[in-house]
Design a protein around this motif. Structure first.
Motif, short mmCIF file in Angstrom:
data_model
loop_
_atom_site.label_atom_id
_atom_site.label_comp_id
_atom_site.label_asym_id
_atom_site.label_seq_id
_atom_site.Cartn_x
_atom_site.Cartn_y
_atom_site.Cartn_z
N ASP A 254 0.82 -1.21 0.00
CA ASP A 254 0.00 0.00 0.00
C ASP A 254 0.86 1.26 0.00
OD1 ASP A 254 -2.26 -1.50 -0.04
OD2 ASP A 254 -2.86 -1.14 2.04
N PHE A 255 1.94 1.22 0.77
CA PHE A 255 2.84 2.37 0.83
C PHE A 255 3.45 2.63 -0.55
CE2 PHE A 255 2.35 1.63 5.24
CZ PHE A 255 2.75 2.78 5.93
N SER A 256 3.87 1.55 -1.20
CA SER A 256 4.47 1.66 -2.53
C SER A 256 3.48 2.22 -3.54
CB SER A 256 4.98 0.30 -2.98
OG SER A 256 5.61 0.39 -4.23
N LEU A 257 2.23 1.77 -3.45
CA LEU A 257 1.19 2.22 -4.37
C LEU A 257 0.99 3.74 -4.25
CD1 LEU A 257 -0.98 1.43 -6.43
CD2 LEU A 257 -2.53 0.98 -4.52
N VAL A 258 0.95 4.22 -3.01
CA VAL A 258 0.76 5.65 -2.77
C VAL A 258 1.99 6.43 -3.25
CG1 VAL A 258 0.48 7.44 -1.00
CG2 VAL A 258 -0.81 5.29 -0.85
N TYR A 259 3.16 5.94 -2.91
CA TYR A 259 4.40 6.65 -3.24
C TYR A 259 4.59 6.78 -4.75
CZ TYR A 259 9.30 8.09 -2.82
OH TYR A 259 10.48 8.79 -2.88
N ILE A 260 4.23 5.73 -5.48
CA ILE A 260 4.37 5.75 -6.93
C ILE A 260 3.48 6.82 -7.55
CG2 ILE A 260 3.80 4.43 -9.04
CD1 ILE A 260 4.86 1.94 -7.52
N GLU A 261 2.29 7.03 -6.96
CA GLU A 261 1.35 8.02 -7.50
C GLU A 261 1.76 9.46 -7.19
OE1 GLU A 261 -0.95 7.58 -9.58
OE2 GLU A 261 -1.09 5.39 -9.53
N LEU A 262 2.65 9.63 -6.23
CA LEU A 262 3.09 10.98 -5.86
C LEU A 262 4.25 11.43 -6.74
CD1 LEU A 262 3.03 10.58 -1.98
CD2 LEU A 262 1.53 12.08 -3.30
N GLY A 263 4.27 12.73 -7.03
CA GLY A 263 5.39 13.31 -7.77
C GLY A 263 5.86 14.56 -7.07
N LEU A 264 6.64 15.39 -7.76
CA LEU A 264 7.12 16.64 -7.17
C LEU A 264 6.04 17.72 -7.16
CD1 LEU A 264 10.72 16.82 -8.68
CD2 LEU A 264 10.03 16.02 -6.43
N GLN A 265 5.05 17.56 -8.06
CA GLN A 265 3.92 18.49 -8.08
C GLN A 265 2.88 17.99 -7.08
OE1 GLN A 265 3.91 21.24 -9.98
NE2 GLN A 265 1.97 21.95 -9.20
N PRO A 266 2.47 18.82 -6.11
CA PRO A 266 1.52 18.37 -5.08
C PRO A 266 0.20 17.85 -5.67
CG PRO A 266 2.47 20.48 -4.48
CD PRO A 266 2.89 20.21 -5.90
N ILE A 267 -0.34 16.82 -5.04
CA ILE A 267 -1.59 16.20 -5.48
C ILE A 267 -2.56 16.14 -4.29
CG2 ILE A 267 -0.68 13.88 -5.05
CD1 ILE A 267 -2.36 12.86 -7.36
N ASN A 268 -3.83 16.40 -4.56
CA ASN A 268 -4.84 16.42 -3.51
C ASN A 268 -5.15 15.00 -3.03
OD1 ASN A 268 -7.89 16.43 -2.58
ND2 ASN A 268 -7.11 18.51 -2.37
N ILE A 269 -5.47 14.86 -1.74
CA ILE A 269 -5.73 13.55 -1.16
C ILE A 269 -6.93 12.86 -1.82
CG2 ILE A 269 -7.21 14.41 0.72
CD1 ILE A 269 -5.80 12.27 2.50
N SER A 270 -7.92 13.64 -2.25
CA SER A 270 -9.09 13.03 -2.92
C SER A 270 -8.69 12.39 -4.25
CB SER A 270 -10.18 14.08 -3.14
OG SER A 270 -9.70 15.14 -3.94
N GLU A 271 -7.74 13.02 -4.93
CA GLU A 271 -7.25 12.45 -6.19
C GLU A 271 -6.44 11.18 -5.92
OE1 GLU A 271 -4.72 13.89 -10.15
OE2 GLU A 271 -5.30 15.35 -8.61
N LEU A 272 -5.71 11.17 -4.80
CA LEU A 272 -4.97 9.97 -4.43
C LEU A 272 -5.91 8.80 -4.11
CD1 LEU A 272 -2.08 11.30 -2.15
CD2 LEU A 272 -1.83 10.01 -4.29
N ILE A 273 -7.03 9.12 -3.48
CA ILE A 273 -8.03 8.07 -3.18
C ILE A 273 -8.52 7.45 -4.48
CG2 ILE A 273 -10.36 7.66 -2.29
CD1 ILE A 273 -9.74 9.81 -0.15
N GLU A 274 -8.82 8.30 -5.48
CA GLU A 274 -9.30 7.80 -6.78
C GLU A 274 -8.24 6.94 -7.47
OE1 GLU A 274 -10.79 10.75 -9.43
OE2 GLU A 274 -12.00 11.73 -7.90
N LYS A 275 -7.00 7.37 -7.41
CA LYS A 275 -5.94 6.67 -8.14
C LYS A 275 -5.53 5.36 -7.47
CE LYS A 275 -3.80 10.49 -10.63
NZ LYS A 275 -2.54 11.15 -10.99
N THR A 276 -5.57 5.33 -6.16
CA THR A 276 -5.07 4.14 -5.44
C THR A 276 -6.18 3.19 -4.99
OG1 THR A 276 -5.14 5.26 -3.29
CG2 THR A 276 -3.10 5.45 -4.58
N GLY A 277 -7.39 3.73 -4.83
CA GLY A 277 -8.50 2.91 -4.33
C GLY A 277 -8.40 2.64 -2.84
#
Length: 363
Positions: free
Chosen positions: A308-331
């Motif tokens: 799960d940690f890896s899944l979240v980390y992969i979706e993050l980049g240097l440009q900030p991303i909103n937590i709601s978008e992370l929920i959509e991308k990671t499930g």
């Protein structure tokens, strides 16, 4: 007096710009002749005012070379003139070169490549991370980083350079004995240890507004390439670009989002032919430096993460991303995702630049 003593004397003349100093020295065929010129001869020179002449004559009356050098030594400040072997070779060739420099620490190595990194003081999280990341990788590959130690992009570029292990140099718009901005006191001390603080203004000189556009020609002059990380359409960084173009240097700019004020200057530079800067690799290729492999570092860090940690980390980049978008991308559900993000922050791998927005920390 020796020739360098005459340069020491002229450095003490208050508020004399390099353009005027250039005219003075050329107008009388050298610095020694300038020292011995009469008031009448100086007043007859083009664009030299009575106030200028008064300042020159006052400095001659007050100058004591022994006191000058003693004060420098007491404060660990070095003085180098264009007649000295250690004067930076990259600056010698320009008509607008400084005739002397004060510095603490060391001067750039003439035999190593150098990149000037400039950009907005009020930079974004994206700009901060990219500046630090690119500078660090350039530094790891033996490239010296030149900047101005200003807030924002300058600061993060020089922090990255220090982490990368190669020397970094700050060209300041005040005396080298003055920390400006004051919150950069730790960075100032680190730069002296891992490079140098350099100025054409004598010790004690305040950071006056007109000093900064003038010092920008030295920032670009010491570099092989100038990299603009973030800049508005009307930005002080673009003054450095103008100097660089006059000096025949290559310009690279970091692309930004269309309509983003902080990227307006960079995007305009790209439209008129600047090199596209997406990573340190772009500059290393231009400098014909073979990039060291950093991928293994990142991969090994990612392998340490649970699924799960890896899944979240992969979706993050240097440009900030909103937590709601992370929920959509990671499930991943909100509560679990919040726990993961908190742990990643505690591990120093993720930061929260603003509420509910997350980005990777430069590795």
């Amino acid at each position: 007096m020796e020739e360098r003593d005459y340069f020491a004397w002229i450095s003490t003349v208050k508020d004399i710009q390099y353009t005027k100093l250039n005219r003075l020295i050329k107008g009388v065929n050298g610095i020694e002749e300038l020292y011995h010129s009469s008031e009448k001869k100086l007043l007859n020179m083009t664009d030299i005012t009575k106030k200028d002449v008064e300042a020159i004559l006052k400095a001659k009356t007050e100058f004591d070379k022994n006191r000058f050098y003693d004060e420098l030594e007491k404060n660990n400040i070095k003085f180098v003139t264009i007649k000295d072997d250690e004067f930076p070779d990259k600056l010698r060739i320009f008509d607008h070169k400084p005739y002397f420099l004060f510095y603490k620490g060391s001067l750039p190595d003439n035999d190593k490549k150098s990149v000037a990194m400039v950009g907005a003081r009020a930079c974004s999280n994206y700009g901060r991370n990219m500046a630090k990341s690119i500078a660090k990788e350039l530094s790891e590959n033996g490239v010296q980083i030149i900047s101005g130690m200003a807030r924002g992009i300058d600061t993060y570029s020089q922090l990255g350079a220090i982490e990368g292990g190669e020397k970094t140099f700050a060209i300041v718009g005040c005396g080298v004995d003055i920390v400006y901005p004051i919150e950069n006191i730790e960075l100032y001390e680190n730069i002296i240890e891992y490079g140098g603080i350099i100025s054409e203004y004598p010790p004690g000189s305040k950071p006056l507004n007109w000093h900064f556009p003038q010092r920008n020609r030295i920032i670009s002059g010491l570099a092989d390439i100038v990299a603009v990380i973030e800049a508005k359409e009307k930005s002080g960084s673009l003054i450095t670009v103008e100097w660089a173009l006059e000096q025949g240097k290559d310009i690279y700019a970091l692309p930004g989002r269309v309509g983003d004020a902080l990227s307006g200057g960079c995007n305009r530079l790209l439209k008129v032919g600047a090199g596209v800067l997406t990573s340190a690799k772009d500059i290393l290729e231009e400098l014909h430096i073979e990039e060291k492999n950093r991928a293994s570092k990142i991969t090994s860090q990612e392998n340490l993460l649970e699924k799960d940690f890896s899944l979240v980390y992969i979706e993050l980049g240097l440009q900030p991303i909103n937590i709601s978008e992370l929920i959509e991308k990671t499930g991943i559900e909100y509560e679990r995702l919040s726990e993961i993000l908190l742990q990643l922050q505690l591990d120093g791998m993720v930061e929260q630049p603003m509420e509910n927005y997350y980005a990777r920390v430069v590795v």
